[in-house]
Design an enzyme around this catalytic site. Structure first.
Site, short mmCIF file in Angstrom:
data_model
loop_
_atom_site.label_atom_id
_atom_site.label_comp_id
_atom_site.label_asym_id
_atom_site.label_seq_id
_atom_site.Cartn_x
_atom_site.Cartn_y
_atom_site.Cartn_z
N TRP A 31 51.40 -2.09 78.88
CA TRP A 31 50.53 -1.84 80.03
C TRP A 31 50.75 -2.85 81.15
CZ3 TRP A 31 48.97 -2.25 74.98
CH2 TRP A 31 48.56 -3.50 74.56
N GLU A 44 42.58 -1.59 78.67
CA GLU A 44 41.42 -2.48 78.54
C GLU A 44 40.38 -1.90 77.59
OE1 GLU A 44 41.00 -5.46 79.36
OE2 GLU A 44 42.79 -5.71 80.57
N THR A 50 39.89 -4.37 69.28
CA THR A 50 41.06 -3.89 68.52
C THR A 50 42.25 -4.80 68.80
OG1 THR A 50 40.23 -1.64 68.78
CG2 THR A 50 42.50 -1.86 68.07
N GLY A 88 39.28 3.22 65.84
CA GLY A 88 37.91 2.85 65.51
C GLY A 88 37.00 2.79 66.73
N TYR A 89 35.74 2.50 66.49
CA TYR A 89 34.73 2.40 67.56
C TYR A 89 34.86 3.58 68.52
CZ TYR A 89 34.32 -2.32 65.74
OH TYR A 89 34.15 -3.40 64.92
N TYR A 127 33.09 -7.10 82.26
CA TYR A 127 34.44 -7.58 81.93
C TYR A 127 35.49 -6.53 82.34
CZ TYR A 127 38.74 -7.91 79.49
OH TYR A 127 40.08 -7.90 79.25
N ASP A 145 36.16 -13.00 78.62
CA ASP A 145 36.06 -12.37 77.30
C ASP A 145 36.02 -13.51 76.27
OD1 ASP A 145 38.64 -13.34 77.15
OD2 ASP A 145 39.54 -11.45 76.46
N CYS A 193 45.55 -21.41 72.70
CA CYS A 193 44.24 -22.05 72.45
C CYS A 193 43.44 -21.20 71.47
CB CYS A 193 43.50 -22.20 73.79
SG CYS A 193 42.07 -23.28 73.68
N CYS A 200 47.85 -27.51 71.09
CA CYS A 200 47.67 -28.33 72.30
C CYS A 200 48.99 -28.93 72.80
CB CYS A 200 46.65 -29.43 72.05
SG CYS A 200 45.04 -28.77 71.59
N CYS A 209 42.84 -30.85 80.27
CA CYS A 209 41.85 -30.36 79.30
C CYS A 209 40.98 -31.52 78.80
CB CYS A 209 42.57 -29.70 78.13
SG CYS A 209 41.46 -29.13 76.84
FE1 SF4 Z 1 43.10 -25.39 74.30
FE2 SF4 Z 1 42.82 -27.68 75.63
FE3 SF4 Z 1 44.38 -27.57 73.46
FE4 SF4 Z 1 45.11 -26.35 75.72
S1 SF4 Z 1 44.88 -28.54 75.40
S2 SF4 Z 1 45.24 -25.52 73.63
S3 SF4 Z 1 43.15 -25.64 76.53
S4 SF4 Z 1 42.15 -27.27 73.53
#
Ligand code: SF4
Length: 325
Positions: A31, A44, A50, A88-89, A127, A145, A193, A200, A209
């Site tokens: 998409w 979406e 799903t 589903g749903y 959303y 989300d 993340c 990280c 971060c």
């Molecule tokens: Fe998530 Fe922060 Fe780690 Fe990046 S640095 S993966 S935003 S916790």
């Protein structure tokens, strides 16, 4: 009351880093090949609750059957549910169908181009409206989300909730590339993340971060409930006996399935057994080549028609395993 955005040290740098990473590493999803609002909207709605891999398998086939919003609007509901089978749903499929009719009847087949108007379509919440408006129409509105929520909380180091999340997401949004920015945020949450093991060290916004992995979830998800269930697989002359769920059933109303065999005793071996999970329950499903209980209602359906019938995901799975579909 004015809601403050959660802070991120340098929003401009955050955008640059995130979009640079997205341009290099984004997943090649079907998409994403064009910004046609019908395709964006369909993806979406399918992606709600799903997994991406399950959606990919259904997305092409759904588009093959209903290549335009006009074709979807003109379809019978049973055909739409049949094409949705396995995702589903099913309420989503009914809403999708209802929204297609509104797009055709009220908007002459053209999707409304603003988040505000999109939210008036059946099944389109805040959303989804923001996702379509930003991806298909470049409207500078952010999405929130589950993935975005987690990224925002970790980046800001605050337990943002409700409107704070939307304000913070809009504060960070890249107004020149809103669709890409929103998809990049969701992608970051989905592949880098992640809830339990954020990567990280490979994260493009690591130095911006606040938590750098400190907020990784440590609690294990609640264990799934286990249940055993028995079904009749009754065939004759290229026909199969199926029952229809009641139209007011809370789950999968109006869909077709194999008749259940309640109170079945394990004095013999079933024809085959498979596993199936629905939300919090793992089912061990035993299938018997046996007649359905009398008075269970139901109908003989020609095997050649099964592809047009709105089957439940489990019924489809059983019929595939039995090499009938
Ligand atoms: Fe998530 Fe922060 Fe780690 Fe990046 S640095 S993966 S935003 S916790």
């Amino acid at each position: 009351m004015k809601v403050e955005a959660g802070m991120c040290g340098d929003p401009a740098k955050f955008r640059r880093r995130l979009l640079g990473w997205y341009d290099m590493h984004r997943r090649d999803l079907p998409w994403r090949t064009n910004g046609d609002p019908y395709r964006v909207w369909l993806s979406e709605i399918m992606l709600q609750q799903t997994r991406v891999t399950a959606v990919i398998a259904h997305y092409h086939e759904f588009l093959r059957r209903f290549p335009t919003v006009e074709r979807l609007a003109a379809a019978r509901e049973a055909s739409v549910l049949a094409a949705w089978s396995g995702l589903g749903y099913y309420r989503r499929a009914r809403m999708l169908h209802a929204a297609a009719k509104v797009v055709v009847r009220v908007h002459g087949g053209k999707f409304p181009a603003s988040e505000k108007q999109l939210r008036e379509l059946p099944g389109v919440g805040r959303y989804t409206a923001a996702a379509i408006a930003s991806i298909a129409f470049d409207e500078p509105v952010a999405v929130v989300d589950g993935n975005v929520k987690r990224v925002l909380r970790r980046v800001t180091g605050k337990r943002l909730a409700g409107e704070e999340l939307w304000v913070t997401a809009n504060h960070l949004l890249d107004a020149k590339r809103p669709g890409d920015f929103n998809q990049a945020m969701m992608e970051l949450g989905a592949v880098v993340c992640t809830p339990r093991a954020p990567a990280c060290l490979t994260c493009p916004v690591l130095e911006l971060c606040a938590t750098q992995g400190e907020l990784a979830a440590t609690t294990k998800p609640a264990p799934q409930k286990q249940r055993e269930i028995h079904y009749s697989l009754h065939c004759r002359d290229r026909e199969i006996f199926l029952v229809q769920r009641s139209s007011d059933a809370s789950l999968m109303p109006g869909m077709w399935e194999l008749p259940e065999l309640p109170g079945m005793k394990r004095t013999a071996s079933p024809s085959f057994t498979l596993r199936h999970s629905i939300t919090v329950t793992d089912y061990k499903v035993h299938v018997w080549h046996a007649a359905a209980p009398s008075r269970c209602g139901g109908k003989w359906i020609p095997v050649g028609r099964l592809k047009q019938v709105a089957l439940t995901g489990l019924a489809r799975k059983i019929l595939r395993k039995a090499a009938i579909l």
